[in-house]
Design an enzyme around this catalytic site. Structure first.
Site, short mmCIF file in Angstrom:
data_model
loop_
_atom_site.label_atom_id
_atom_site.label_comp_id
_atom_site.label_asym_id
_atom_site.label_seq_id
_atom_site.Cartn_x
_atom_site.Cartn_y
_atom_site.Cartn_z
N THR A 135 -3.75 6.48 -3.14
CA THR A 135 -2.88 6.26 -1.99
C THR A 135 -3.72 5.81 -0.79
O THR A 135 -4.92 5.54 -0.94
CB THR A 135 -2.02 7.53 -1.70
OG1 THR A 135 -1.07 7.21 -0.68
CG2 THR A 135 -2.85 8.72 -1.28
N LYS A 161 -6.15 1.89 -1.86
CA LYS A 161 -5.55 1.07 -2.92
C LYS A 161 -6.26 -0.27 -3.12
O LYS A 161 -6.47 -0.71 -4.25
CB LYS A 161 -4.06 0.84 -2.63
CG LYS A 161 -3.20 2.09 -2.80
CD LYS A 161 -1.74 1.79 -2.57
CE LYS A 161 -0.93 3.07 -2.67
NZ LYS A 161 0.50 2.87 -2.49
N ASN A 185 -2.45 1.45 -7.58
CA ASN A 185 -2.05 2.83 -7.27
C ASN A 185 -2.18 3.74 -8.50
O ASN A 185 -1.94 4.94 -8.40
CB ASN A 185 -0.61 2.88 -6.73
CG ASN A 185 0.41 2.89 -7.85
OD1 ASN A 185 0.25 2.21 -8.86
ND2 ASN A 185 1.48 3.65 -7.69
N ASP A 202 3.87 1.06 -8.01
CA ASP A 202 4.75 1.08 -6.83
C ASP A 202 5.83 0.02 -6.96
O ASP A 202 6.94 0.19 -6.45
CB ASP A 202 3.93 0.79 -5.55
CG ASP A 202 3.15 2.00 -5.07
OD1 ASP A 202 3.49 3.13 -5.45
OD2 ASP A 202 2.16 1.80 -4.33
N GLY A 244 6.90 -3.40 8.48
CA GLY A 244 5.54 -3.10 8.02
C GLY A 244 5.05 -4.19 7.10
O GLY A 244 5.85 -4.89 6.46
N ALA A 245 3.72 -4.35 7.06
CA ALA A 245 3.16 -5.45 6.25
C ALA A 245 1.89 -5.01 5.51
O ALA A 245 0.96 -5.79 5.34
CB ALA A 245 2.85 -6.65 7.15
N GLY A 246 1.89 -3.75 5.07
CA GLY A 246 0.73 -3.24 4.33
C GLY A 246 0.97 -3.29 2.83
O GLY A 246 1.76 -4.10 2.32
N GLY A 247 0.29 -2.38 2.12
CA GLY A 247 0.35 -2.36 0.66
C GLY A 247 1.75 -2.09 0.13
O GLY A 247 2.18 -2.70 -0.86
N ALA A 248 2.46 -1.17 0.78
CA ALA A 248 3.81 -0.83 0.29
C ALA A 248 4.75 -2.02 0.49
O ALA A 248 5.59 -2.31 -0.37
CB ALA A 248 4.35 0.40 1.03
P1 NAP Z 1 -0.58 0.50 5.02
O1 NAP Z 1 -1.12 -0.44 4.02
O2 NAP Z 1 -1.49 1.26 5.91
O3 NAP Z 1 0.47 -0.34 5.93
C1 NAP Z 1 1.23 0.30 6.92
C2 NAP Z 1 2.02 -0.72 7.73
O4 NAP Z 1 2.73 0.01 8.75
C3 NAP Z 1 1.17 -1.75 8.47
O5 NAP Z 1 1.94 -2.92 8.69
C4 NAP Z 1 0.89 -1.02 9.79
O6 NAP Z 1 0.60 -1.88 10.88
C5 NAP Z 1 2.24 -0.39 10.04
N1 NAP Z 1 2.13 0.76 10.92
C6 NAP Z 1 1.37 1.87 10.74
N2 NAP Z 1 1.56 2.74 11.76
C7 NAP Z 1 2.44 2.13 12.60
C8 NAP Z 1 3.03 2.52 13.84
N3 NAP Z 1 2.75 3.71 14.42
N4 NAP Z 1 3.88 1.67 14.44
C9 NAP Z 1 4.16 0.46 13.87
N5 NAP Z 1 3.64 0.04 12.70
C10 NAP Z 1 2.80 0.88 12.07
O7 NAP Z 1 0.34 1.62 4.33
P2 NAP Z 1 1.23 1.43 3.00
O8 NAP Z 1 0.43 1.75 1.80
O9 NAP Z 1 1.90 0.13 3.10
O10 NAP Z 1 2.27 2.65 3.17
C11 NAP Z 1 3.31 2.59 4.12
C12 NAP Z 1 4.26 3.78 3.92
O11 NAP Z 1 4.89 3.66 2.64
C13 NAP Z 1 3.56 5.13 3.93
O12 NAP Z 1 4.31 6.02 4.73
C14 NAP Z 1 3.57 5.58 2.49
O13 NAP Z 1 3.69 7.00 2.38
C15 NAP Z 1 4.83 4.91 1.98
N6 NAP Z 1 4.78 4.71 0.53
C16 NAP Z 1 5.67 5.37 -0.24
C17 NAP Z 1 5.66 5.23 -1.61
C18 NAP Z 1 6.66 5.99 -2.45
O14 NAP Z 1 6.46 6.11 -3.66
N7 NAP Z 1 7.75 6.47 -1.88
C19 NAP Z 1 4.71 4.41 -2.22
C20 NAP Z 1 3.82 3.71 -1.41
C21 NAP Z 1 3.85 3.88 -0.03
P3 NAP Z 1 -0.93 -2.28 11.25
O15 NAP Z 1 -1.32 -3.37 10.31
O16 NAP Z 1 -0.83 -2.74 12.67
O17 NAP Z 1 -1.76 -1.03 11.10
#
Ligand code: NAP
Length: 293
Positions: free
Chosen positions: A68, A72, A93, A108, A133-137
């Site tokens: 996580t 990743k 993942n 995922d 959002g534009a990260g891994g998820a």
């Molecule tokens: P990540 O790669 O760190 O990407 C997070 C994204 O959210 C980026 O675009 C980041 O912007 C933005 N962000 C973070 N904090 C922010 C804030 N305070 N205000 C505005 N934008 C914000 O994370 P990820 O892996 O994509 O995960 C994102 C969420 O999905 C997490 O909460 C995770 O728990 C959840 N998730 C759930 C599952 C599931 O099985 N349910 C699986 C995967 C992920 P920046 O680029 O500016 O930092």
């Protein structure tokens, strides 16, 4: 209990930082117990600097597991071989070892696909999706959406260059909006792919900005619905948190490790039991605060 066959892992870990909030150990240990397998699954809090040495150590023990935030992409880079899906998403993942070599997948995508399909059932066409959002998820969700033909996608991200880069890398046509409120305009499905709401502080987007009837998927699998999911439901939207995606990505990972379909009912039971315990603890502590001396 059934001893784990020699070619399957006896120890599973979740690599992340932080990881203490993760519900994955709960789900996976329930599935292991239900399958009668003598394997363990625990969370390992690994700082980015320590990842390489931890992976080396895990390879020696033939340990498999999940990954996580924030590891990743780094684990994907460390893998000798990855599935096509993991290659497309650019992140791993789920990992295991074959003849000492690190292999990666991204379940995922399956989790997101099932969560989206369940939420939609047959009610929305054409699909207009807003992604926050534009990260891994978000990358996993975009790949999952390829299954749903001709979805129009708008995306808003704090760092908008990441949203542009994601569309370019995946070869997907995206409208990059200036704000979350602009992204959800006209959308009949809204998916929160940010961690906003994990600590119950703010909402990914104000509920009044959503189109009437838009369905909502919050990827955060909190132990108890997120405030956003609750508020969306109160306003009449169909809304789910990330629990289904969590269970489904976990179930797909379990299949990779053991070649067995896990008992999903045991995973959901574990999740619900933990929720009940959290709710009971919350109401007890609220009672303790309000009880007269
Ligand atoms: P990540 O790669 O760190 O990407 C997070 C994204 O959210 C980026 O675009 C980041 O912007 C933005 N962000 C973070 N904090 C922010 C804030 N305070 N205000 C505005 N934008 C914000 O994370 P990820 O892996 O994509 O995960 C994102 C969420 O999905 C997490 O909460 C995770 O728990 C959840 N998730 C759930 C599952 C599931 O099985 N349910 C699986 C995967 C992920 P920046 O680029 O500016 O930092």
């Amino acid at each position: 209990m059934i001893p784990v066959p020699p070619e399957h892992p006896k120890r599973l870990v979740l690599l992340g930082h932080p990881v203490s909030h993760s519900l994955s150990p709960l789900l996976q240990n329930a599935a292991l117990k239900s399958a009668g397998l003598q394997a363990t699954y625990d969370a390992l809090d690994v700082l980015p600097d320590a990842l390489t040495s931890v992976l080396r150590e895990l390879a020696r023990g033939g340990v498999a597991g999940n990954v996580t935030i924030p590891h990743k992409e780094a684990v994907r880079a460390a893998c000798v071989s990855v599935t096509d899906v993991a290659e497309r998403v650019g992140a791993v993942n789920t990992f295991w070892h074959e003849k000492g070599k690190l292999i990666g997948d991204n379940t995922d995508v399956i989790g997101a696909r099932v969560a989206i399909a369940t939420l939609l059932s047959e009610r929305v066409a054409p699909l207009r999706v807003a992604i926050l959002g534009a990260g891994g998820a978000a990358a996993a969700v975009l790949v999952a959406l390829e299954e749903f033909s001709s979805a129009a996608i708008s995306i808003a991200a704090r760092t908008s260059s990441r949203a542009h880069a994601l569309g370019e890398r995946l070869g997907i046509s995206l409208h990059v909006a200036d704000s979350a409120a602009a992204a959800v305009k006209g959308a009949n499905m809204v998916i929160n792919c940010t961690p906003i709401g994990l600590k119950a502080e703010e909402l990914p987007v104000a509920v009044h900005e959503l189109e009437a009837g838009a369905c909502v998927l919050d990827l955060i699998p909190r132990n108890g619905d997120t405030d956003w999911v609750r508020e969306c439901r109160n306003a009449g939207h169909i809304a789910e948190d990330g629990s289904r995606m969590l269970v489904e990505q976990g179930a797909a990972a379990f299949e990779r490790w053991f070649g067995l379909v896990p008992d999903r009912a045991s995973m959901w039971r574990a999740l619900k039991l933990a929720r009940t315990e959290v709710a009971t603890a919350r109401s007890k502590s609220a009672g303790a605060v309000t009880r007269p001396a």
